[in-house]
Design an enzyme around this catalytic site. Sequence first.
Site, short mmCIF file in Angstrom:
data_model
loop_
_atom_site.label_atom_id
_atom_site.label_comp_id
_atom_site.label_asym_id
_atom_site.label_seq_id
_atom_site.Cartn_x
_atom_site.Cartn_y
_atom_site.Cartn_z
N LYS A 1 0.73 -1.01 -0.13
CA LYS A 1 0.01 0.05 0.00
C LYS A 1 0.92 1.28 0.11
O LYS A 1 1.79 1.41 0.73
CB LYS A 1 -0.96 0.06 1.27
N SER B 1 -9.90 2.39 2.92
CA SER B 1 -8.89 3.08 1.85
C SER B 1 -7.91 2.02 1.17
O SER B 1 -7.39 2.52 0.32
CB SER B 1 -8.24 4.07 2.67
N SER C 1 -10.31 0.06 6.75
CA SER C 1 -9.66 0.32 5.71
C SER C 1 -9.22 -1.26 5.20
O SER C 1 -8.90 -1.12 4.13
CB SER C 1 -8.62 1.33 5.67
#
Length: 495
Positions: A78, A158, A182
């Site tokens: 990420k 997210s 998330s």
Amino acid sequence: MSELSSLTIAAARDKLRAREITATELTEACLAEVEGAGALGAFVHNTPDLARAQAEAADARLAAGDAPAMCGIPLGIKDLFCTKGVPSQAASAILGGFKPEYESTVTSQLFAAGAVMLGKLNMDEFAMGSSNETSTYGNAVNPWRRGNEDTALTPGGSSGGSASAVAADLCLAATGTDTGGSIRQPAAFVGITGLKPTYGRCSRWGIVAFASSLDQAGPMTKDVRDCAIMLGAMAGHDPKDSTSADLPVPDFEAMLTGDIRGKVIGIPKEYRMDGMPEEIEALWSRGAEMLRDAGAELRDITLPHTKYALPAYYVIAPAEASSNLARYDGVRFGHRAKLAQGDGITEMYEKTRAEGFGHEVQRRIMIGTYVLSAGFYDAYYNRARKVRALIKRDFDEVFAAGVDAILTPATPSAAFGLGEMAEADPVQMYLNDVFTVTVNLAGLPGIAVPAGLDKQGLPLGLQLIGRPWEEGDLLNTAYALEQAAGFVAKPNRWW
């Protein structure tokens, strides 16, 4: 779709150790998948040269015979994790061009275990969002489609790029972070497994901060066993993070027996929301029956302060964000606005932040600054902190009464279309976190497990919440649920 890229970590580990495949072959297969999946918008910075070098080193370790479980496993990282010499922008224009001089603790531990980085993954800007629509790179797209429609769906947020990449078999697993859901919400939206560990289990050092008392890194994988393997490599004490727990990391994988006889599973009545789709309600009931059939005892429980969780979260998280994001000023790193003649430092701050921060990030900074301001600190921030303590107490009391894990839905719906929420009140988007934020506020471990499909053929997930520091026990309960649910569906390839 490459057969190699669709392997689980556990299956790839066994093949690598048996010398049936090499880390280089596995990495090349994944790099080819990444190359052909531009339409998903999952990977935003590819690192093929680094991946090949890491795979070569992994092959040497495998040949020597002392390789850890993650050795040679290709991952996506990420964009919130700082990776040395590789762009790490938190999907924000304000960090344009930023290449850290250091490696986050979690990624350095994964690389020390022999994992391979294919590249950086898309996400909501500064991890603020539930649909991956706030990214400066553009949307990440869910590999699943509704029935025969070609509407582009959100992979959740997210950690949307992470979810999309794992579900589409671009990589074997990915790192995610979870501040209010998330990891778990996107995992549920794309039919994969996502674990948010206990707060402090994984170091936050080198992860771009959103809300420091809530943020936690975790694995996003194809199944529960892979979560257990990857968490073992990610977790551990880090003296560089004062909130990192100085506790031994157990062998999580060894705890996956699937035996949950005698375990007590709590079913919280407060999670039955008005207007909840019947399919979610039915899946939740079915999940409870699966656990009961596996030998667990079901118990109705009450978590009375649940209804205050979302408002408390959307005071505390923006408050912490407004403090954390004050460091982006155009002076030290990232984007700096062009100034007009006569502009001073105030204009530089204003212009840089106006250009660099997206609308959702600006909204949350303003909310956070407001609730921390002199006239409103007690009315909002202090009250939210008190509510947080009550939410934690609710969980403490339930666990003290003998409950081992709590079963809830993971999300209030299946994945929605990209842009469908654009015209809605922002609160509608925030409601995506309704089942997940309590876990962050209480610092508990939570896992999303895919458990079925809705009538349009989209994945739905269930959430299990565990006792603090008992991820092994939680993973074992999730393993039993996974085996009973038997979810093996994959998206049809359109990209």
